[in-house]
Scaffold this motif. Structure first.
Motif, PDB file in Angstrom:
ATOM      1  N   VAL A  30      63.638  33.963  -3.271  1.00 32.60           N
ATOM      2  CA  VAL A  30      62.368  34.457  -2.741  1.00 32.60           C
ATOM      3  C   VAL A  30      62.162  35.899  -3.199  1.00 32.60           C
ATOM      4  CG1 VAL A  30      61.063  34.936  -0.647  1.00 32.60           C
ATOM      5  CG2 VAL A  30      62.555  32.938  -0.753  1.00 32.60           C
ATOM      6  N   GLY A  31      60.957  36.206  -3.657  1.00 37.10           N
ATOM      7  CA  GLY A  31      60.631  37.559  -4.104  1.00 37.10           C
ATOM      8  C   GLY A  31      60.823  37.772  -5.590  1.00 37.10           C
ATOM      9  N   LEU A  32      61.280  36.734  -6.300  1.00 38.73           N
ATOM     10  CA  LEU A  32      61.466  36.825  -7.746  1.00 38.73           C
ATOM     11  C   LEU A  32      60.586  35.794  -8.441  1.00 38.73           C
ATOM     12  CD1 LEU A  32      65.343  37.177  -7.804  1.00 38.73           C
ATOM     13  CD2 LEU A  32      63.683  38.980  -8.335  1.00 38.73           C
ATOM     14  N   LEU A  33      60.182  36.088  -9.638  1.00 36.35           N
ATOM     15  CA  LEU A  33      59.424  35.135 -10.447  1.00 36.35           C
ATOM     16  C   LEU A  33      60.429  34.273 -11.204  1.00 36.35           C
ATOM     17  CD1 LEU A  33      56.669  34.190 -11.519  1.00 36.35           C
ATOM     18  CD2 LEU A  33      57.006  35.757 -13.410  1.00 36.35           C
ATOM     19  N   ALA A  34      60.401  32.980 -10.984  1.00 35.15           N
ATOM     20  CA  ALA A  34      61.321  32.035 -11.618  1.00 35.15           C
ATOM     21  C   ALA A  34      60.545  31.171 -12.598  1.00 35.15           C
ATOM     22  CB  ALA A  34      61.997  31.174 -10.556  1.00 35.15           C
ATOM     23  N   ASP A  35      60.781  31.370 -13.881  1.00 34.33           N
ATOM     24  CA  ASP A  35      60.046  30.623 -14.899  1.00 34.33           C
ATOM     25  C   ASP A  35      60.709  30.823 -16.248  1.00 34.33           C
ATOM     26  OD1 ASP A  35      57.780  29.153 -15.993  1.00 34.33           O
ATOM     27  OD2 ASP A  35      57.159  31.079 -16.836  1.00 34.33           O
ATOM     28  N   PRO A  36      61.037  29.793 -16.953  1.00 31.39           N
ATOM     29  CA  PRO A  36      60.897  28.357 -16.690  1.00 31.39           C
ATOM     30  C   PRO A  36      62.094  27.818 -15.912  1.00 31.39           C
ATOM     31  CG  PRO A  36      61.706  28.686 -18.895  1.00 31.39           C
ATOM     32  CD  PRO A  36      61.495  30.062 -18.299  1.00 31.39           C
ATOM     33  N   ILE A  37      62.042  26.511 -15.589  1.00 33.49           N
ATOM     34  CA  ILE A  37      63.086  25.837 -14.823  1.00 33.49           C
ATOM     35  C   ILE A  37      63.484  24.566 -15.564  1.00 33.49           C
ATOM     36  CG2 ILE A  37      63.597  24.637 -12.652  1.00 33.49           C
ATOM     37  CD1 ILE A  37      61.561  26.476 -11.306  1.00 33.49           C
ATOM     38  N   THR A  38      64.785  24.237 -15.532  1.00 33.69           N
ATOM     39  CA  THR A  38      65.274  22.958 -16.056  1.00 33.69           C
ATOM     40  C   THR A  38      66.406  22.485 -15.154  1.00 33.69           C
ATOM     41  OG1 THR A  38      65.966  21.766 -18.054  1.00 33.69           O
ATOM     42  CG2 THR A  38      66.998  23.901 -17.656  1.00 33.69           C
ATOM     43  N   VAL A  39      66.685  21.195 -15.164  1.00 28.94           N
ATOM     44  CA  VAL A  39      67.731  20.631 -14.310  1.00 28.94           C
ATOM     45  C   VAL A  39      68.828  20.049 -15.181  1.00 28.94           C
ATOM     46  CG1 VAL A  39      68.250  18.952 -12.512  1.00 28.94           C
ATOM     47  CG2 VAL A  39      66.046  20.108 -12.527  1.00 28.94           C
ATOM     48  N   GLY A  40      70.053  20.472 -14.910  1.00 23.74           N
ATOM     49  CA  GLY A  40      71.214  19.933 -15.595  1.00 23.74           C
ATOM     50  C   GLY A  40      71.842  18.827 -14.766  1.00 23.74           C
ATOM     51  N   THR A  41      73.113  18.556 -15.000  1.00 19.13           N
ATOM     52  CA  THR A  41      73.822  17.500 -14.292  1.00 19.13           C
ATOM     53  C   THR A  41      73.813  17.727 -12.786  1.00 19.13           C
ATOM     54  OG1 THR A  41      75.239  17.260 -16.217  1.00 19.13           O
ATOM     55  CG2 THR A  41      76.010  16.243 -14.185  1.00 19.13           C
ATOM     56  N   SER A  42      74.148  18.934 -12.340  1.00 23.79           N
ATOM     57  CA  SER A  42      74.169  19.244 -10.907  1.00 23.79           C
ATOM     58  C   SER A  42      73.635  20.645 -10.626  1.00 23.79           C
ATOM     59  CB  SER A  42      75.596  19.122 -10.375  1.00 23.79           C
ATOM     60  OG  SER A  42      76.445  20.018 -11.064  1.00 23.79           O
ATOM     61  N   LEU A  61      71.374  27.372  -9.842  1.00 18.28           N
ATOM     62  CA  LEU A  61      71.319  27.023  -8.425  1.00 18.28           C
ATOM     63  C   LEU A  61      71.927  25.646  -8.202  1.00 18.28           C
ATOM     64  CD1 LEU A  61      67.578  27.958  -7.808  1.00 18.28           C
ATOM     65  CD2 LEU A  61      69.567  29.427  -7.459  1.00 18.28           C
ATOM     66  N   GLU A  62      72.683  25.508  -7.131  1.00 16.46           N
ATOM     67  CA  GLU A  62      73.213  24.201  -6.760  1.00 16.46           C
ATOM     68  C   GLU A  62      72.033  23.294  -6.416  1.00 16.46           C
ATOM     69  OE1 GLU A  62      75.302  23.086  -2.846  1.00 16.46           O
ATOM     70  OE2 GLU A  62      76.887  23.745  -4.243  1.00 16.46           O
ATOM     71  N   ALA A  63      71.960  22.146  -7.053  1.00 13.69           N
ATOM     72  CA  ALA A  63      70.793  21.265  -6.906  1.00 13.69           C
ATOM     73  C   ALA A  63      70.583  20.783  -5.475  1.00 13.69           C
ATOM     74  CB  ALA A  63      70.909  20.072  -7.854  1.00 13.69           C
ATOM     75  N   GLY A  64      71.641  20.519  -4.751  1.00 18.90           N
ATOM     76  CA  GLY A  64      71.500  19.981  -3.399  1.00 18.90           C
ATOM     77  C   GLY A  64      71.099  20.988  -2.347  1.00 18.90           C
ATOM     78  N   SER A  65      71.525  22.256  -2.510  1.00 17.72           N
ATOM     79  CA  SER A  65      71.295  23.257  -1.469  1.00 17.72           C
ATOM     80  C   SER A  65      70.418  24.431  -1.895  1.00 17.72           C
ATOM     81  CB  SER A  65      72.634  23.818  -0.996  1.00 17.72           C
ATOM     82  OG  SER A  65      73.235  24.586  -2.049  1.00 17.72           O
ATOM     83  N   ALA A  86      68.642  21.970 -20.476  1.00 17.19           N
ATOM     84  CA  ALA A  86      70.008  21.612 -20.106  1.00 17.19           C
ATOM     85  C   ALA A  86      70.332  20.255 -20.700  1.00 17.19           C
ATOM     86  CB  ALA A  86      70.151  21.575 -18.591  1.00 17.19           C
ATOM     87  N   ARG A  87      71.544  20.151 -21.219  1.00 17.80           N
ATOM     88  CA  ARG A  87      72.004  18.875 -21.779  1.00 17.80           C
ATOM     89  C   ARG A  87      73.501  18.785 -21.537  1.00 17.80           C
ATOM     90  NH1 ARG A  87      70.182  14.816 -25.442  1.00 17.80           N
ATOM     91  NH2 ARG A  87      71.977  13.886 -26.461  1.00 17.80           N
ATOM     92  N   GLY A  88      73.919  17.772 -20.808  1.00 11.15           N
ATOM     93  CA  GLY A  88      75.335  17.629 -20.493  1.00 11.15           C
ATOM     94  C   GLY A  88      75.832  18.833 -19.708  1.00 11.15           C
ATOM     95  N   GLN A  89      76.877  19.450 -20.201  1.00 14.63           N
ATOM     96  CA  GLN A  89      77.472  20.601 -19.538  1.00 14.63           C
ATOM     97  C   GLN A  89      77.026  21.927 -20.153  1.00 14.63           C
ATOM     98  OE1 GLN A  89      79.501  20.396 -16.748  1.00 14.63           O
ATOM     99  NE2 GLN A  89      78.909  18.257 -16.768  1.00 14.63           N
ATOM    100  N   ARG A  90      75.910  21.928 -20.854  1.00 11.91           N
ATOM    101  CA  ARG A  90      75.410  23.156 -21.484  1.00 11.91           C
ATOM    102  C   ARG A  90      73.964  23.412 -21.098  1.00 11.91           C
ATOM    103  NH1 ARG A  90      78.374  25.774 -25.151  1.00 11.91           N
ATOM    104  NH2 ARG A  90      80.128  24.669 -26.018  1.00 11.91           N
ATOM    105  N   VAL A  91      73.624  24.690 -21.076  1.00 14.59           N
ATOM    106  CA  VAL A  91      72.237  25.098 -20.908  1.00 14.59           C
ATOM    107  C   VAL A  91      71.903  25.984 -22.104  1.00 14.59           C
ATOM    108  CG1 VAL A  91      72.792  27.084 -19.425  1.00 14.59           C
ATOM    109  CG2 VAL A  91      70.509  26.107 -19.372  1.00 14.59           C
TER     110      VAL A  91
END
Length: 103
Positions: A30-42, A61-65, A86-91
């Motif tokens: 909160v309070g920061l501009l987050a851009d862009p975003i991608t989702v890896g394995t977790s 960021l931890e995907a669940g929390s 993100a692809r596999g274990q790399r970003v």
């Protein structure tokens, strides 16, 4: 208002929503501009821009929390545009150069 004015005033961070009903699951950075975003394995990866401090970070960021697991400083010019994937274990991060990080 120009685009720059918009990015300086709107800094919502990142939200996680429930896929079943769209309700809020978590809110982070909160309070920061987050851009862009991608989702890896977790991990949810995002570039966060601190316009007040003149810093740019890669955040994981931890995907669940939504808890931030890692933050790496990647620049000092928030006006630079970034792309991440993100692809596999790399970003992969592309801004003024191409970088890859493992997790």
């Amino acid at each position: 208002w120009g685009l720059r004015d918009f990015t300086l005033t709107l800094r919502p961070g990142v939200v996680g929503l429930q896929t079943s009903d769209g309700s809020l699951r978590w809110h982070s950075l909160v309070g920061l501009l987050a851009d862009p975003i991608t989702v890896g394995t977790s991990v949810v990866w995002t570039v966060i821009k601190d316009y007040d401090g003149g810093r740019v970070y890669l955040s994981g960021l931890e995907a669940g929390s939504g808890l931030e697991q890692i933050r790496l400083e990647i620049g000092d010019d928030p006006s630079v545009l970034y792309q991440i994937a993100a692809r596999g274990q790399r970003v992969y991060l592309m801004g003024e150069s191409l970088r890859a990080y493992g997790y």
